[in-house]
Design a protein around this motif. Structure first.
Motif, PDB file in Angstrom:
ATOM      1  N   GLY A  34       0.812  -1.213   0.000  1.00 16.90           N
ATOM      2  CA  GLY A  34       0.000   0.000   0.000  1.00 16.90           C
ATOM      3  C   GLY A  34       0.843   1.260   0.000  1.00 16.90           C
ATOM      4  O   GLY A  34       0.540   2.228  -0.716  1.00 16.90           O
ATOM      5  N   ALA A  35       1.904   1.265   0.785  1.00 17.76           N
ATOM      6  CA  ALA A  35       2.796   2.432   0.838  1.00 17.76           C
ATOM      7  C   ALA A  35       3.454   2.669  -0.518  1.00 17.76           C
ATOM      8  O   ALA A  35       3.558   3.815  -0.979  1.00 17.76           O
ATOM      9  CB  ALA A  35       3.850   2.244   1.922  1.00 17.76           C
ATOM     10  N   GLN A  36       3.883   1.606  -1.164  1.00 12.03           N
ATOM     11  CA  GLN A  36       4.545   1.745  -2.458  1.00 12.03           C
ATOM     12  C   GLN A  36       3.577   2.250  -3.527  1.00 12.03           C
ATOM     13  O   GLN A  36       3.946   3.095  -4.348  1.00 12.03           O
ATOM     14  CB  GLN A  36       5.163   0.414  -2.877  1.00 12.03           C
ATOM     15  N   ILE A  37       2.352   1.753  -3.514  1.00 10.45           N
ATOM     16  CA  ILE A  37       1.360   2.212  -4.495  1.00 10.45           C
ATOM     17  C   ILE A  37       1.026   3.680  -4.256  1.00 10.45           C
ATOM     18  O   ILE A  37       0.992   4.485  -5.197  1.00 10.45           O
ATOM     19  CB  ILE A  37       0.096   1.329  -4.444  1.00 10.45           C
ATOM     20  N   LEU A  38       0.776   4.049  -2.996  1.00  9.51           N
ATOM     21  CA  LEU A  38       0.481   5.443  -2.669  1.00  9.51           C
ATOM     22  C   LEU A  38       1.638   6.344  -3.085  1.00  9.51           C
ATOM     23  O   LEU A  38       1.436   7.395  -3.699  1.00  9.51           O
ATOM     24  CB  LEU A  38       0.199   5.591  -1.174  1.00  9.51           C
ATOM     25  N   PHE A  39       2.857   5.938  -2.772  1.00 13.72           N
ATOM     26  CA  PHE A  39       4.035   6.721  -3.130  1.00 13.72           C
ATOM     27  C   PHE A  39       4.124   6.891  -4.645  1.00 13.72           C
ATOM     28  O   PHE A  39       4.411   7.982  -5.148  1.00 13.72           O
ATOM     29  CB  PHE A  39       5.302   6.069  -2.568  1.00 13.72           C
ATOM     30  N   GLY A  40       3.858   5.833  -5.379  1.00 12.49           N
ATOM     31  CA  GLY A  40       3.883   5.903  -6.843  1.00 12.49           C
ATOM     32  C   GLY A  40       2.874   6.901  -7.385  1.00 12.49           C
ATOM     33  O   GLY A  40       3.192   7.702  -8.277  1.00 12.49           O
ATOM     34  N   PHE A  41       1.663   6.893  -6.844  1.00 15.93           N
ATOM     35  CA  PHE A  41       0.656   7.854  -7.276  1.00 15.93           C
ATOM     36  C   PHE A  41       1.070   9.278  -6.907  1.00 15.93           C
ATOM     37  O   PHE A  41       0.889  10.210  -7.692  1.00 15.93           O
ATOM     38  CB  PHE A  41      -0.715   7.538  -6.676  1.00 15.93           C
ATOM     39  N   LEU A  42       1.634   9.439  -5.726  1.00 18.66           N
ATOM     40  CA  LEU A  42       2.057  10.771  -5.295  1.00 18.66           C
ATOM     41  C   LEU A  42       3.123  11.350  -6.221  1.00 18.66           C
ATOM     42  O   LEU A  42       3.109  12.542  -6.517  1.00 18.66           O
ATOM     43  CB  LEU A  42       2.591  10.727  -3.859  1.00 18.66           C
ATOM     44  N   ILE A  43       4.043  10.514  -6.654  1.00 22.35           N
ATOM     45  CA  ILE A  43       5.110  10.988  -7.538  1.00 22.35           C
ATOM     46  C   ILE A  43       4.516  11.584  -8.816  1.00 22.35           C
ATOM     47  O   ILE A  43       4.975  12.612  -9.312  1.00 22.35           O
ATOM     48  CB  ILE A  43       6.097   9.854  -7.869  1.00 22.35           C
ATOM     49  N   GLY A  44       3.480  10.955  -9.325  1.00 19.16           N
ATOM     50  CA  GLY A  44       2.889  11.406 -10.579  1.00 19.16           C
ATOM     51  C   GLY A  44       2.144  12.725 -10.494  1.00 19.16           C
ATOM     52  O   GLY A  44       1.968  13.414 -11.509  1.00 19.16           O
ATOM     53  N   ASP A  58      -0.378  24.265  -0.793  1.00 22.00           N
ATOM     54  CA  ASP A  58      -0.648  22.918  -1.307  1.00 22.00           C
ATOM     55  C   ASP A  58       0.592  22.291  -1.941  1.00 22.00           C
ATOM     56  O   ASP A  58       0.812  21.085  -1.810  1.00 22.00           O
ATOM     57  CB  ASP A  58      -1.817  22.937  -2.287  1.00 22.00           C
ATOM     58  N   LYS A  59       1.404  23.097  -2.605  1.00 25.63           N
ATOM     59  CA  LYS A  59       2.655  22.565  -3.164  1.00 25.63           C
ATOM     60  C   LYS A  59       3.598  22.127  -2.046  1.00 25.63           C
ATOM     61  O   LYS A  59       4.245  21.078  -2.146  1.00 25.63           O
ATOM     62  CB  LYS A  59       3.334  23.602  -4.052  1.00 25.63           C
ATOM     63  N   ASN A  60       3.670  22.906  -0.986  1.00 29.14           N
ATOM     64  CA  ASN A  60       4.501  22.529   0.163  1.00 29.14           C
ATOM     65  C   ASN A  60       3.939  21.299   0.872  1.00 29.14           C
ATOM     66  O   ASN A  60       4.697  20.418   1.300  1.00 29.14           O
ATOM     67  CB  ASN A  60       4.635  23.694   1.141  1.00 29.14           C
ATOM     68  N   LEU A  61       2.614  21.236   0.984  1.00 31.26           N
ATOM     69  CA  LEU A  61       1.974  20.061   1.577  1.00 31.26           C
ATOM     70  C   LEU A  61       2.267  18.825   0.726  1.00 31.26           C
ATOM     71  O   LEU A  61       2.573  17.754   1.251  1.00 31.26           O
ATOM     72  CB  LEU A  61       0.463  20.283   1.702  1.00 31.26           C
ATOM     73  N   TYR A  62       2.194  18.987  -0.582  1.00 30.03           N
ATOM     74  CA  TYR A  62       2.519  17.887  -1.489  1.00 30.03           C
ATOM     75  C   TYR A  62       3.955  17.419  -1.282  1.00 30.03           C
ATOM     76  O   TYR A  62       4.223  16.220  -1.178  1.00 30.03           O
ATOM     77  CB  TYR A  62       2.298  18.318  -2.948  1.00 30.03           C
ATOM     78  N   THR A  63       4.881  18.372  -1.214  1.00 34.66           N
ATOM     79  CA  THR A  63       6.292  18.027  -1.010  1.00 34.66           C
ATOM     80  C   THR A  63       6.480  17.248   0.287  1.00 34.66           C
ATOM     81  O   THR A  63       7.158  16.212   0.318  1.00 34.66           O
ATOM     82  CB  THR A  63       7.163  19.303  -1.007  1.00 34.66           C
ATOM     83  N   ALA A  64       5.859  17.726   1.364  1.00 35.08           N
ATOM     84  CA  ALA A  64       5.949  17.030   2.654  1.00 35.08           C
ATOM     85  C   ALA A  64       5.333  15.635   2.568  1.00 35.08           C
ATOM     86  O   ALA A  64       5.872  14.668   3.125  1.00 35.08           O
ATOM     87  CB  ALA A  64       5.260  17.848   3.741  1.00 35.08           C
ATOM     88  N   THR A 109       4.775   6.763   9.736  1.00 34.85           N
ATOM     89  CA  THR A 109       4.928   7.652   8.581  1.00 34.85           C
ATOM     90  C   THR A 109       3.911   7.341   7.489  1.00 34.85           C
ATOM     91  O   THR A 109       3.485   8.248   6.768  1.00 34.85           O
ATOM     92  CB  THR A 109       6.370   7.629   8.023  1.00 34.85           C
ATOM     93  N   LEU A 110       3.470   6.098   7.389  1.00 35.19           N
ATOM     94  CA  LEU A 110       2.405   5.764   6.434  1.00 35.19           C
ATOM     95  C   LEU A 110       1.100   6.444   6.839  1.00 35.19           C
ATOM     96  O   LEU A 110       0.402   7.016   6.003  1.00 35.19           O
ATOM     97  CB  LEU A 110       2.215   4.251   6.337  1.00 35.19           C
ATOM     98  N   ALA A 111       0.768   6.407   8.121  1.00 34.04           N
ATOM     99  CA  ALA A 111      -0.447   7.080   8.598  1.00 34.04           C
ATOM    100  C   ALA A 111      -0.368   8.579   8.326  1.00 34.04           C
ATOM    101  O   ALA A 111      -1.351   9.192   7.869  1.00 34.04           O
ATOM    102  CB  ALA A 111      -0.649   6.816  10.089  1.00 34.04           C
ATOM    103  N   LEU A 112       0.793   9.174   8.576  1.00 33.99           N
ATOM    104  CA  LEU A 112       0.967  10.603   8.305  1.00 33.99           C
ATOM    105  C   LEU A 112       0.895  10.901   6.812  1.00 33.99           C
ATOM    106  O   LEU A 112       0.323  11.923   6.406  1.00 33.99           O
ATOM    107  CB  LEU A 112       2.298  11.086   8.882  1.00 33.99           C
ATOM    108  N   THR A 113       1.436  10.007   5.994  1.00 36.60           N
ATOM    109  CA  THR A 113       1.369  10.177   4.539  1.00 36.60           C
ATOM    110  C   THR A 113      -0.076  10.145   4.063  1.00 36.60           C
ATOM    111  O   THR A 113      -0.499  10.992   3.266  1.00 36.60           O
ATOM    112  CB  THR A 113       2.172   9.073   3.818  1.00 36.60           C
TER     113      THR A 113
END
Length: 172
Positions: A34-44, A58-64, A109-113
């Motif tokens: 789940g973390a890897q899939i979420l991370f992959g979507f976030l990158i895009g 929102d850009k800073n929130l995205y970066t965090a 960190t997954l919960a925070l993500t």
């Protein structure tokens, strides 16, 4: 009772470490994917046309959020790398101990993500920063309750039951 004090099992410290390691691998497979899939979507997200129009917050929130996602993914994958380096060296109890801490860090960190990604999504989708903060906070509170508080409550109740009975199962 085993050599290392684990109640209800007749196993050596090494057998216990092997069992716990197998259990941990099964647990981490679920959240790691789940973390890897979420991370992959976030990158895009940064490569979408709408990203440039986002407000600075929102850009800073995205970066965090992306950074949290990377840390979560790294922490949840780390036990595998750790195992590769220690495999065959008779260090399974140490591996289990360290991997437990890495998995805990990964879950936090997954919960925070997830909460940060939800906040970003809801700020954008609803146009209501207040509603986005409230909903994201409630979701984070839900994670805290179900992932941390509830297991501690169950643990305390089990300990209280054990202390109320003696070794023969009779009430004290």
């Amino acid at each position: 009772m085993s050599d290392d004090g684990a109640p209800g099992r007749d196993e050596t410290a090494q057998e216990r470490a092997d069992r716990l390691w197998t259990d941990m691998l099964q647990e981490v497979r679920v959240c790691q994917t789940g973390a890897q899939i979420l991370f992959g979507f976030l990158i895009g997200v940064a490569f979408t046309p709408r990203f440039a129009a986002l407000p600075d917050f929102d850009k800073n929130l995205y970066t965090a959020t992306v950074i949290l996602g990377a840390v979560a993914t790294g922490a949840l994958v780390a036990p595998v790398a750790f195992h590769r380096l220690l495999a065959g060296r008779g260090m399974k109890p140490e591996l289990v101990h360290v991997a437990g801490h890495l998995i805990a860090a990964g879950l936090v960190t997954l919960a925070l993500t997830i909460a940060a990604a939800l906040l970003l999504l809801l700020r954008t989708a609803t146009g209501s920063p207040t509603a986005a903060w409230i909903i994201s906070s409630v979701v984070l509170l839900w994670f805290t309750t179900t992932w941390l508080v509830l297991p501690h409550v169950v643990l305390r109740r089990a300990a209280a039951r054990r202390s109320a009975t003696d070794d023969d199962g009779r009430q004290r």
